[in-house]
Design a protein around this motif. Sequence first.
Motif, PDB file in Angstrom:
ATOM      1  N   LYS A  77       0.837  -1.199   0.000  1.00  0.00           N
ATOM      2  CA  LYS A  77       0.000   0.000   0.000  1.00  0.00           C
ATOM      3  C   LYS A  77       0.874   1.252   0.000  1.00  0.00           C
ATOM      4  O   LYS A  77       0.614   2.199  -0.745  1.00  0.00           O
ATOM      5  CB  LYS A  77      -0.920   0.003   1.224  1.00  0.00           C
ATOM      6  CG  LYS A  77      -1.790   1.226   1.350  1.00  0.00           C
ATOM      7  CD  LYS A  77      -2.573   1.224   2.647  1.00  0.00           C
ATOM      8  CE  LYS A  77      -3.239   2.563   2.860  1.00  0.00           C
ATOM      9  NZ  LYS A  77      -3.615   2.791   4.218  1.00  0.00           N
ATOM     10  N   LEU A  81       2.373   1.648  -3.442  1.00  0.00           N
ATOM     11  CA  LEU A  81       1.357   2.115  -4.393  1.00  0.00           C
ATOM     12  C   LEU A  81       0.955   3.561  -4.127  1.00  0.00           C
ATOM     13  O   LEU A  81       0.734   4.330  -5.071  1.00  0.00           O
ATOM     14  CB  LEU A  81       0.134   1.193  -4.349  1.00  0.00           C
ATOM     15  CG  LEU A  81       0.358  -0.210  -4.904  1.00  0.00           C
ATOM     16  CD1 LEU A  81      -0.873  -1.076  -4.682  1.00  0.00           C
ATOM     17  CD2 LEU A  81       0.716  -0.161  -6.380  1.00  0.00           C
ATOM     18  N   GLU A  82       0.873   3.954  -2.867  1.00  0.00           N
ATOM     19  CA  GLU A  82       0.548   5.346  -2.548  1.00  0.00           C
ATOM     20  C   GLU A  82       1.647   6.280  -3.046  1.00  0.00           C
ATOM     21  O   GLU A  82       1.366   7.367  -3.544  1.00  0.00           O
ATOM     22  CB  GLU A  82       0.331   5.524  -1.043  1.00  0.00           C
ATOM     23  CG  GLU A  82      -0.992   4.997  -0.559  1.00  0.00           C
ATOM     24  CD  GLU A  82      -1.140   5.051   0.957  1.00  0.00           C
ATOM     25  OE1 GLU A  82      -0.120   5.165   1.683  1.00  0.00           O
ATOM     26  OE2 GLU A  82      -2.291   4.973   1.421  1.00  0.00           O
ATOM     27  N   LEU A 120       1.212   6.467  -6.739  1.00  0.00           N
ATOM     28  CA  LEU A 120       0.021   7.269  -7.002  1.00  0.00           C
ATOM     29  C   LEU A 120       0.302   8.752  -6.780  1.00  0.00           C
ATOM     30  O   LEU A 120      -0.099   9.594  -7.586  1.00  0.00           O
ATOM     31  CB  LEU A 120      -1.133   6.806  -6.112  1.00  0.00           C
ATOM     32  CG  LEU A 120      -2.459   7.518  -6.279  1.00  0.00           C
ATOM     33  CD1 LEU A 120      -2.984   7.321  -7.704  1.00  0.00           C
ATOM     34  CD2 LEU A 120      -3.468   7.003  -5.274  1.00  0.00           C
ATOM     35  N   ASP A 163       2.314   9.970  -9.659  1.00  0.00           N
ATOM     36  CA  ASP A 163       1.462  10.075 -10.845  1.00  0.00           C
ATOM     37  C   ASP A 163       0.519  11.271 -10.738  1.00  0.00           C
ATOM     38  O   ASP A 163       0.304  11.980 -11.720  1.00  0.00           O
ATOM     39  CB  ASP A 163       0.655   8.792 -11.051  1.00  0.00           C
ATOM     40  CG  ASP A 163       1.509   7.646 -11.590  1.00  0.00           C
ATOM     41  OD1 ASP A 163       2.657   7.909 -12.006  1.00  0.00           O
ATOM     42  OD2 ASP A 163       1.020   6.501 -11.597  1.00  0.00           O
ATOM     43  N   LYS A 164      -0.036  11.508  -9.546  1.00  0.00           N
ATOM     44  CA  LYS A 164      -0.925  12.662  -9.362  1.00  0.00           C
ATOM     45  C   LYS A 164      -0.173  13.966  -9.605  1.00  0.00           C
ATOM     46  O   LYS A 164      -0.692  14.871 -10.250  1.00  0.00           O
ATOM     47  CB  LYS A 164      -1.520  12.672  -7.947  1.00  0.00           C
ATOM     48  CG  LYS A 164      -2.686  11.748  -7.760  1.00  0.00           C
ATOM     49  CD  LYS A 164      -3.264  11.878  -6.368  1.00  0.00           C
ATOM     50  CE  LYS A 164      -4.449  10.974  -6.164  1.00  0.00           C
ATOM     51  NZ  LYS A 164      -5.027  11.094  -4.833  1.00  0.00           N
TER      52      LYS A 164
END
Length: 183
Positions: free
Chosen positions: A56, A59-60, A63, A66-67
């Motif tokens: 997690k 992935l965070e 993310l 990517d954001k």
Amino acid sequence: MKIKSNGAINLIYILVLLMVVVGFRTIISERQKQISMMYERNNQLLEELKALQHKKEILEGILLKDKKRINGLEEEVERLRVIRARVTAYSPMDNVSGICADEDPSITATGTTPTIGVAAADPDKLEYGTKLYIPGYGNAVIEDTGAALRRGKDLRLDIVMNSHKEAVEWGVKELDVILQRRN
């Protein structure tokens, strides 16, 4: 005789008590096995939870990156937009042609002074105050308009030059113009 019958009863009590104790020990032993198995399963689940939490976090992080990248791209798209325009030039202060101003050549349609960096357009197509980058000219702001710019469906721009000669030298150019975000 009483002793014998009491002894037999006591023996029966002792046997029953032993059976109960053995039964309880069996139950306790089964419960201990179940508890041991639950502890093992709990430890397995804790390890799986740690692994999932690690995934997690990874992935965070991805993310978040990517954001940030998407936000940067969205800001860039918002900030810059390329349009195709027919770009001509005019010189209102050196009005040789006599068509550079409806009334006072020293004032644009928005009330500013026509200087290098001022552009004219159809305000229905590009609002006054729109900032542009015009290749070969530089930064400009839409602050003026003209009848010729409001004809047809194509986007037309007219840029201010210092002299009629410079305006004629500019000529007519089809250019990719960059619309910049209004601040």
